[in-house]
Design a protein around this motif. Structure first.
Motif, PDB file in Angstrom:
ATOM      1  N   GLN A 184       4.557  10.623 -11.128  1.00  0.00           N
ATOM      2  CA  GLN A 184       4.392  12.107 -11.376  1.00  0.00           C
ATOM      3  C   GLN A 184       5.812  12.831 -11.483  1.00  0.00           C
ATOM      4  OE1 GLN A 184       1.171  13.092 -11.917  1.00  0.00           O
ATOM      5  NE2 GLN A 184       0.393  11.278 -11.697  1.00  0.00           N
ATOM      6  N   THR A 201       1.851   5.935  -7.441  1.00  0.00           N
ATOM      7  CA  THR A 201       0.853   6.663  -7.945  1.00  0.00           C
ATOM      8  C   THR A 201       1.081   8.167  -7.804  1.00  0.00           C
ATOM      9  OG1 THR A 201      -0.535   5.125  -7.466  1.00  0.00           O
ATOM     10  CG2 THR A 201      -1.577   7.077  -7.933  1.00  0.00           C
ATOM     11  N   ASN A 202       1.451   8.676  -6.599  1.00  0.00           N
ATOM     12  CA  ASN A 202       1.785  10.243  -6.460  1.00  0.00           C
ATOM     13  C   ASN A 202       2.944  10.913  -6.726  1.00  0.00           C
ATOM     14  OD1 ASN A 202      -1.362  10.576  -5.320  1.00  0.00           O
ATOM     15  ND2 ASN A 202      -0.735   8.888  -4.050  1.00  0.00           N
ATOM     16  N   ASN A 216       0.788  -1.278   0.176  1.00  0.00           N
ATOM     17  CA  ASN A 216       0.084   0.103  -0.100  1.00  0.00           C
ATOM     18  C   ASN A 216       1.033   1.096  -0.004  1.00  0.00           C
ATOM     19  OD1 ASN A 216      -2.431  -1.443   0.089  1.00  0.00           O
ATOM     20  ND2 ASN A 216      -2.539  -1.471   2.216  1.00  0.00           N
ATOM     21  N   ILE A 217       1.920   1.332   0.686  1.00  0.00           N
ATOM     22  CA  ILE A 217       2.851   2.172   0.720  1.00  0.00           C
ATOM     23  C   ILE A 217       3.533   2.491  -0.515  1.00  0.00           C
ATOM     24  CG2 ILE A 217       5.141   3.115   1.941  1.00  0.00           C
ATOM     25  CD1 ILE A 217       4.487   1.772   4.420  1.00  0.00           C
ATOM     26  N   TRP A 218       4.325   1.498  -1.134  1.00  0.00           N
ATOM     27  CA  TRP A 218       4.593   1.660  -2.561  1.00  0.00           C
ATOM     28  C   TRP A 218       3.460   2.060  -3.463  1.00  0.00           C
ATOM     29  CZ3 TRP A 218       7.920   2.367  -5.965  1.00  0.00           C
ATOM     30  CH2 TRP A 218       7.575   1.890  -7.313  1.00  0.00           C
ATOM     31  N   SER A 219       2.299   1.580  -3.541  1.00  0.00           N
ATOM     32  CA  SER A 219       1.264   1.750  -4.402  1.00  0.00           C
ATOM     33  C   SER A 219       1.215   3.348  -4.306  1.00  0.00           C
ATOM     34  CB  SER A 219       0.042   1.125  -4.175  1.00  0.00           C
ATOM     35  OG  SER A 219      -1.040   1.662  -5.118  1.00  0.00           O
ATOM     36  N   TYR A 220       1.108   4.077  -3.076  1.00  0.00           N
ATOM     37  CA  TYR A 220       0.690   5.352  -2.746  1.00  0.00           C
ATOM     38  C   TYR A 220       1.772   6.274  -3.309  1.00  0.00           C
ATOM     39  CZ  TYR A 220      -0.172   9.890  -0.498  1.00  0.00           C
ATOM     40  OH  TYR A 220      -0.637  10.985  -0.065  1.00  0.00           O
ATOM     41  N   PHE A 221       3.013   5.580  -3.072  1.00  0.00           N
ATOM     42  CA  PHE A 221       4.418   6.487  -3.527  1.00  0.00           C
ATOM     43  C   PHE A 221       4.577   6.585  -5.138  1.00  0.00           C
ATOM     44  CE2 PHE A 221       8.900   6.161  -4.982  1.00  0.00           C
ATOM     45  CZ  PHE A 221       9.232   7.421  -4.500  1.00  0.00           C
TER      46      PHE A 221
END
Length: 499
Positions: free
Chosen positions: A18, A13-14, A6-11
């Motif tokens: 970007q 994606t955001n 979840n931490i990796w996914s957030y990093f």
């Protein structure tokens, strides 16, 4: 494990996907490691993000303004074909990967994560690997991870067997991470010489293309018959009314009016209105003028963005280089080089590459190729304009016109062959940029016919490239990124001793 994902996914994606925030994050970490005051850290991070967002406005404006023109050529003449464009290529993988291979697109993001770690480790142990560049262009990493995911599964169907999920991702990540590290490392010398030591490499879709064409420009065009250096575009003095072309903004506007203005006229007013590009009752003349002049506008915006964030990035990266990744430089978007090279080389390289692509497409049509190609704006502009800048540095005007033209041919023919062979053409898109129309098709053939031995050959071959570079210039190899002024003094001294 779920928390980490979840931490990796957030990093991912955001931040990672970007580029503006990825650049800002790197500047933030770099200035913290340099122990700058908090207000300098904040100011530098904001400038880096804003500068990259300005660059994005310029890049997006170019793409959005001219993509309909190129796609319109296919629509206007009823050509149903594969579009060579990173976004069309990514969409093709998203649409087809489950249907063809029974795999989800989510694995491509896991591949990106592991490949990025491979890139970091290869640079961290530069003492042994001789690799000095960290790939930081997140949106490009997503596109490449998607395409590599498809190509490697096609070449190595054994990886699709039950129980092979983890080995499959590891094999893919080793190849992709090595490609990122080695490819961007190859562009360090060209970038340092064009920018006079700005301290970055390119991390994009034409890294091998830049290195190869830079070398080729020097070999084929770099010397006159009398042994003198060839003049670069910016050194040429144009006589009389031609002197207006010394101004990049004027030359870009005039050339685009002549070039794309003609294409818009061929498409016709009715098509442009039906396609929603023009409004009913709008003047065709002024629509053409405005559309073509926007090329110069967006190019100026892009160059402004480069000037805004590059200084912050290279200065802050010294903290990362000194504490975490010794002797390294950041790999950035290829558009950054437009702020340093000759402005007219950008325009001429783009136009030469576009002519090459159009001729290649006509050849495909005449030969009744089972795969037809529609040229996308991203490959035709960002590949060929970038190659044009580097070709000009070594070979002047001739190299700037000839090498991007050949690049345009390679992009179309290479993409038609690989997209048709691996099945991506059926889903309407392929990445289509230089490395993925020339280098990765070769990788795919080697893996398809030599299987895991082919994987080993490619991986070892990639890692051998920086070793060869290092052996050719042991004194200057790391000095080039650590102290460019000292590197120039060393080269001047060596040149003097060679006389």
């Amino acid at each position: 494990m779920d928390i980490l994902m979840n931490i990796w996914s957030y990093f991912a994606t955001n931040i990672l996907q970007q580029p503006a925030f990825m650049i800002g994050f790197i500047v933030l970490i770099g200035y913290i490691l340099l122990q700058k005051p908090w207000y300098d850290v904040l100011a530098g991070t904001i400038k880096a993000i804003v500068g990259y967002l300005i660059l994005t406005v310029g890049s997006s404006g170019l793409v959005n303004n001219f993509r309909p023109v190129l796609v319109g050529l296919g629509d206007r003449f009823g050509i149903s074909a594969t579009v060579i464009d990173p976004y069309f290529g990514q969409n093709a993988v998203t649409a087809g990967v489950e249907e063809v291979f029974g795999k989800g697109f989510g694995d491509a993001m896991i591949l990106l994560f592991i490949a990025f770690i491979v890139n970091i480790l290869l640079v961290r142990f530069s003492k042994y690997t001789k690799l000095r560049s960290l790939f930081t262009t997140g949106n490009v990493q997503v596109q490449q991870a998607a395409t590599a995911y498809w190509l490697i599964m096609f070449a190595l169907p054994g990886l699709l067997a039950p129980g092979m999920h983890v080995p499959m991702l590891i094999v893919m990540a080793l190849l992709l991470g090595a490609y990122w590290a080695v490819g961007s490392n190859l562009t360090i010398k060209p970038c340092q010489e064009v920018t006079d030591g700005a301290g970055f490499a390119l991390a994009h879709q034409q890294m091998f293309g830049v290195a190869f064409n830079y070398w080729l420009a020097g070999k084929l065009f770099g010397k006159k018959k009398d042994g003198k250096e060839v003049k670069k575009i910016e050194d040429l003095e144009l006589p009389g009314f031609l002197s207006i072309f010394n101004d990049n903004m004027v030359s870009a506007a005039v050339l685009m009016l002549a070039f794309f203005g003609t294409i818009l006229c061929v498409l016709g007013k009715d098509y442009l209105i039906e396609g929603g590009f023009m409004k009913e009752g709008q003047s065709m003349l002024f629509y053409v003028i405005q559309t073509c002049l926007y090329f110069a506008v967006y190019l100026a915006i892009l160059q402004m963005g480069v000037r805004t964030f590059v200084a912050e990035l290279t200065m802050s990266f010294q903290g990362i280089a000194s504490k975490l990744l010794p002797g390294s430089v950041p790999g950035v978007d290829c558009a950054v080089i437009f702020g340093f090279g000759a402005g007219n080389a950008v325009t001429l390289g783009f136009m030469a590459g576009f002519i090459g692509q159009i001729i290649a497409i006509i050849v495909l049509i005449v030969m009744k190729s089972p795969v037809l190609i529609i040229c996308g704006f991203v490959p035709v502009f960002f590949d060929n304009a970038t190659i044009g800048v580097f070709a000009n540095e070594k070979g002047g005007l001739k190299a700037t016109l000839i090498l991007p033209f050949i690049s345009g041919l390679c992009q179309v023919f290479g993409s038609a062959l690989i997209a048709g062979w691996v099945g991506m053409a059926a889903y309407g898109g392929y990445l289509g940029m230089w490395d993925w129309a020339v280098v990765w098709p070769v990788f795919t053939v080697v893996m398809k016919y030599l299987s895991y031995i082919g994987v080993a050959i490619i991986f070892i071959g990639l890692l051998a490239i920086p070793q060869i570079q290092y052996r050719k210039d042991k004194e200057g190899y790391f000095l080039m990124t650590e102290d460019y002024e000292a590197y120039k003094e060393l080269k001047a001294k060596q040149a003097q001793q060679a006389k």
